[in-house]
Design an enzyme around this catalytic site. Sequence first.
Site, mmCIF file in Angstrom:
data_model
loop_
_atom_site.group_PDB
_atom_site.id
_atom_site.type_symbol
_atom_site.label_atom_id
_atom_site.label_comp_id
_atom_site.label_asym_id
_atom_site.label_seq_id
_atom_site.Cartn_x
_atom_site.Cartn_y
_atom_site.Cartn_z
ATOM 1 N N HIS A 66 0.871 -1.226 0.015
ATOM 2 C CA HIS A 66 0.046 0.037 0.111
ATOM 3 C C HIS A 66 0.949 1.346 0.020
ATOM 4 O O HIS A 66 0.489 2.429 0.590
ATOM 5 C CB HIS A 66 -0.795 0.130 1.312
ATOM 6 C CG HIS A 66 -0.314 0.063 2.555
ATOM 7 N ND1 HIS A 66 -0.772 -0.539 3.617
ATOM 8 C CD2 HIS A 66 0.720 0.995 2.798
ATOM 9 C CE1 HIS A 66 -0.027 -0.479 4.752
ATOM 10 N NE2 HIS A 66 0.757 0.554 4.402
ATOM 11 N N GLU A 122 4.731 -4.464 9.070
ATOM 12 C CA GLU A 122 3.357 -4.737 8.405
ATOM 13 C C GLU A 122 3.225 -6.078 7.887
ATOM 14 O O GLU A 122 2.115 -6.378 7.600
ATOM 15 C CB GLU A 122 3.401 -3.537 7.142
ATOM 16 C CG GLU A 122 3.371 -2.106 7.717
ATOM 17 C CD GLU A 122 3.337 -1.159 6.581
ATOM 18 O OE1 GLU A 122 2.900 -0.036 6.960
ATOM 19 O OE2 GLU A 122 3.447 -1.579 5.393
ATOM 20 N N HIS A 149 -2.347 5.174 9.934
ATOM 21 C CA HIS A 149 -1.058 6.103 10.104
ATOM 22 C C HIS A 149 -1.383 7.477 10.689
ATOM 23 O O HIS A 149 -0.804 8.574 10.366
ATOM 24 C CB HIS A 149 -0.608 6.362 8.557
ATOM 25 C CG HIS A 149 0.198 5.003 7.966
ATOM 26 N ND1 HIS A 149 -0.925 4.193 7.572
ATOM 27 C CD2 HIS A 149 1.021 4.543 7.924
ATOM 28 C CE1 HIS A 149 -0.053 3.071 7.087
ATOM 29 N NE2 HIS A 149 1.056 3.329 7.234
ATOM 30 N N HIS A 208 10.755 -2.559 4.332
ATOM 31 C CA HIS A 208 11.140 -1.129 4.099
ATOM 32 C C HIS A 208 11.436 -0.488 5.114
ATOM 33 O O HIS A 208 10.888 -0.717 6.317
ATOM 34 C CB HIS A 208 9.840 -0.466 3.197
ATOM 35 C CG HIS A 208 8.628 -0.320 3.983
ATOM 36 N ND1 HIS A 208 7.964 -1.500 4.245
ATOM 37 C CD2 HIS A 208 7.951 0.637 4.381
ATOM 38 C CE1 HIS A 208 6.651 -0.983 4.904
ATOM 39 N NE2 HIS A 208 6.755 0.163 5.299
#
Length: 285
Positions: free
Chosen positions: A12, A240, A59, A193
Amino acid sequence: MARVVGCICTSHAPEIADAMTRGVQSEPHWAPFFSAYPPVRAWLEKIRPDAAVVFYNDHGLNFFLDNMPMFAIGAAVEYRHEDEGRGIPALGSYPGHPGLSWHIMESLVGEEFDPASCQKMLVDHAFAIPMRLLWPDSGLAPPPVVPIAINTVQHPLPSTRRCYKLGQAVGRAIESYSEDLKVAVIGTGGLSHQVEDTHASAVGRGFDQLCMRKLVDDPHALLHYSIEDLMETAGPEGVELILWIAARGAMTGAVRELHSHYQAPIGNRAAGLLVLEPVRGARAS
């Protein structure tokens, strides 16, 4: 009775929304990524799910560091996408399925989970980008949704094992819902990431691809990784992966892989796509 008809795990990254906004999907850097989704859309059009349960992470749009529930479930009639400060254009609103939401919450409480119930809930890029990738503007409209937000921001985070058990409980809740619904389960985020510090943009291709393989045939192997292990191996934001693990847990029986794609880097991260379908009549591993 309702049943889970498949599981989709997809990235995403905000850069995806930027690429869609600028119309650069066919450029060399982006073409492999976007070309991985038409087969998934064709599969969705074939099975036509009546609802989608989406595991994602907020977030800062609904929750912040001073008030971060471990698990939160939406029970709204509609979920509107708004920008959480990244400049992402609004990608629309999505119909809810309050009946399925409340049933899942009641079932989870019965299994000793304590989710926050959200009768008003906005959704950010972690929810809206996958929905746009799977159900673009043209063609089939997205089905009513049940958003399930999992904390990946404020430590302590839920463990890989806890998230898998959450997914299993959600899968059982879906199967006990009295309406005859076909439900797609979606896990968003990942893969490896790190968006800040000296190792920003570093990706762990080997670990990512290992996780994608294990999600298919041996998800329990991933439950040995602690949150600290994930952060060290896949980067701080690589936690995640627990969203994919939760979605995989909702597949209560054996599965087969229908489609997968992996690409790195996409912006400052790796991007993955995995589609699983239940093997009817087979026992869970």
